[in-house]
Design an enzyme around this catalytic site. Structure first.
Site, PDB file in Angstrom:
ATOM      1  N   ASP A 341       0.946  -1.128   0.125  1.00  9.96           N
ATOM      2  CA  ASP A 341       0.090   0.113   0.034  1.00  9.96           C
ATOM      3  C   ASP A 341       0.983   1.266   0.004  1.00  9.96           C
ATOM      4  OD1 ASP A 341      -2.789   0.951   0.368  1.00  9.96           O
ATOM      5  OD2 ASP A 341      -1.700   1.897   2.134  1.00  9.96           O
ATOM      6  N   GLU A 372       1.593   0.355  -4.912  1.00 11.03           N
ATOM      7  CA  GLU A 372       1.137   1.716  -5.231  1.00 11.03           C
ATOM      8  C   GLU A 372       2.336   2.608  -5.441  1.00 11.03           C
ATOM      9  OE1 GLU A 372      -3.384   2.385  -3.868  1.00 11.03           O
ATOM     10  OE2 GLU A 372      -2.020   2.166  -2.294  1.00 11.03           O
TER      11      GLU A 372
END
Ligand code: CA
Length: 658
Positions: A341, A372
């Protein structure tokens, strides 16, 4: 908080010189347990043993409190307790001149009681389910062989339609059941059996480490995605059948992973090392105030994550924590991959170090790693290279990043509700092209670095986004719309044939709706849950996805990990900017063949003059506007017209056509 500013001056990167390479946490054996906590600036540390994980339980009480000894060279406090401590709960009492004495769980805890408040000593082999010694990772030759389906534990089986027994609905154990739609005998397969039929070979599971936002002690209806880590190295209690017993969640989490492995499905864990549930009062904050987080020049918490605190991967002992944590999950839980994340908040050096650590495991280089890689504002030493798209060239080819370009080009921007993309009106063709090439002309070194997606847990579902952008109203999500489904099929054809790693949110293939909710992280389960009845109501769409996945598996160049297949291909454009196609060559159906992929985003048909590109001969369609797979759907030659809003995918005909 002034205290923090003061501590920060004494802490931060300056404590890196105390870097400790050894094992931390509760080091268990049947004879004794050694407790180790790294805290160079603490003035005193004690370990306290408890009978239970909370004071509300029967038999609660303190067993004893013991002063730990500091090693001045590395700042590690330690104490050894004799006897078998399996199942004993513990905390640390950490004193600091500016902060006083505060009680904390162990950042290295492998087990904990209810709500993760007290850590627990655990004899790990006792948590292994039957057959765990025979459980193997499901690994892919290359990342581009994976077809990833992203799901949240609770969403997966919350509905009765899942066919899962009532006691296991919303829990880890739901994954272990063989189920049918609404539990009907002979009905359509649901849950894991459904995934096998669909053909996806990898699930990415939203946070299932222990998170803080759901009260594990409460029976009331609660929901949160779980991007709020409390204890990184143990599973979430609300997904277990008993959050009070520290070993239960571990065993049941392993059973989930085992069941998926038995079905031939790899498990990627969504890990959120970039921030914690709380900043003030987190185990990290109490253990070593000021060290594990980033602060800006004014002494305030850096907040690139938007969650109030950014952790400091560039600090030696947080980097070590991330490496240790990933390695622990990979080894103890047999995980097949990790999705980071907000990876853009971590530095390149840390991500490389994690990759190198995983590579040391048997076939470890095949363990998936992607994240990400957004550009983020965070307070870091100037010059620190962050793991964002601009720096993907500094990372190995087996570290990937989500591709926002193709996400937005295919169906419109995530951030403008009415914006459209290629499948709604034929716009953004060139960006779709870029995505079909896995962004290798931009930030990705090879297709293995590009995770292609048009839907994920964030933002609207594919169906909702298409509905909202086309109808511009919020009242039609619950209905079936043929024009929307046609766009959805075109999007699927693009995503599942593009170079890179295909990824979708659970249920994209059954027109999953969250009724337009674009940020459902704490919305009720009835918004987030998978309504399994849709596998019947939208069985045509499910079949289309299944066919595309089958085709992808059959034709190797779709999964090329080098980027050369697409470079050798020929690009075909129509006069209008709404039609595009290309050829790919490679092994399929047992011999070398060419494939031809044609896409039309316009509301009118587009014709491709093959002869002008030197493409003679006959072609067999395997994908059209309605069907997809590997079976013959008609033959074409010379000028091929692709109907409005559709894909046409063809295989070069053999001299001896089957
Ligand atoms: Ca929890």
């Amino acid at each position: 908080m002034n205290n923090y500013k003061h501590i920060l001056c004494n802490s931060g990167a300056k404590l890196d010189k105390f870097k400790f390479d050894g094992t931390l946490g509760a080091i268990y054996s049947k004879e004794s347990t050694e407790f180790r906590l790294w805290s160079p600036i603490a003035s005193c540390v004690k370990v306290r043993l408890y009978k239970t994980g909370s004071d509300s339980e029967m038999g609660a009480g303190v067993i004893g409190t013991y002063k730990m000894t500091k090693n001045p060279v590395n700042g590690v406090w330690s104490y050894t307790v004799q006897g078998d401590l399996n199942g004993v709960y513990y905390t640390y009492l950490v004193s600091h001149p500016q902060m006083g004495e505060r009680e904390t769980g162990d950042i290295y805890a492998k087990a904990a009681g209810v709500n993760g408040e007290r850590s627990m000593v655990i004899d790990l082999p006792t948590t292994n389910p039957d057959g765990w010694d025979k459980d193997d990772r499901v690994l892919f030759e290359h990342p581009t062989d994976a077809v990833i389906w992203e799901v949240q534990v609770r969403d997966f089986s919350y509905c009765e339609s899942s066919g899962v027994s009532e006691k296991n609905r919303g829990k880890f154990l739901a994954f272990t059941e063989h189920t049918t739609l609404n539990g009907k005998e002979g009905g359509k397969a649901t849950c894991v059996d459904y995934l096998k039929e669909l053909g996806i070979n990898c699930v990415q599971i939203n946070p299932f480490y222990d998170f803080g936002s759901v009260d594990e002690a409460s029976d009331r209806e609660q929901y949160n995605w779980g991007y709020d880590p409390k204890n990184y190295n143990l599973p979430e209690g609300s997904f277990s059948s008993d959050p009070y017993k520290g070993d239960v969640r571990i065993r049941e989490c392993k059973q989930m992973i085992q069941a998926l492995h038995d079905a031939g499905i790899a498990v990627v864990m969504d890990v959120v090392y970039n921030h914690t549930y709380t900043g003030h009062g987190s185990w990290f904050d109490i253990s070593v105030p000021g060290y594990y987080y980033r602060y800006n020049a004014e002494g305030f918490w850096s907040n690139g994550s938007g969650c109030g605190n950014d952790t400091a991967s560039e600090h030696e002992m947080y980097r070590k924590f991330m490496i240790d944590s990933v390695m622990y999950w990979a080894q103890e839980y047999h995980l097949d991959g990790f999705r980071f994340d907000l990876m853009g908040l971590h530095d390149v050096e840390t991500m490389k170090a994690i990759r190198e650590a995983l590579n040391t495991l048997p076939q470890g280089e095949k363990i998936l790693m992607y994240g990400e890689a957004w550009d983020m504002f965070t307070s870091c030493e100037p010059g620190t290279k962050m793991a964002n798209q601009h720096n993907m060239h500094l990372l190995p080819e087996n570290v990937g990043a989500f591709c926002d370009n193709i996400r937005d080009a295919v169906k419109g921007s995530e951030f403008e509700q009415y914006s459209m993309g290629f499948v709604q009106n034929g716009s953004r063709r060139n960006e779709v092209f870029r995505g079909m090439r896995a962004d290798t002309d931009f930030w990705a070194k090879t297709p293995t670095q590009a995770v292609n997606y048009a839907s994920c847990h964030d933002g609207r579902t594919m169906y909702d986004k298409l509905c909202l952008s086309v109808f511009r109203d919020n009242s039609r999500y619950h209905l079936r719309h043929e024009n929307i489904l046609r766009m959805n099929r075109l999007a699927a054809a693009i995503m599942l044939t593009s170079q890179g790693i295909p990824f979708m949110v659970a249920g994209e293939e059954m027109a999953r709706t969250k009724l337009g909710d674009h940020n459902s992280y704490k919305s009720p389960s009835k918004i987030n849950r998978i309504d399994w009845n849709r596998i019947e109501e939208y069985s045509d769409l499910v079949d289309y996805y299944r066919g595309l996945i089958e085709l992808r598996k059959k034709f190797a160049p779709f999964r090329d990990h080098t980027g050369t297949a697409i470079q050798k291909g020929m690009w075909l454009f129509t006069d209008n900017p709404t039609g595009a196609g290309y050829t790919l060559e490679g092994e399929a159906y047992g011999k070398r063949r060419k494939m031809l992929l044609l896409f039309n985003g316009a509301h009118h048909s587009e014709c491709f003059d093959l002869a002008s590109h030197g493409l003679t001969g006959w072609w067999d369609a395997v994908v059209n506007s309605e069907e997809a797979g590997t079976k013959f759907l008609g033959e074409y030659s010379r000028t091929i017209c692709v109907p409005a809003t559709s894909a046409l995918i063809l295989v070069e005909q053999d001299e001896i056509t089957p």
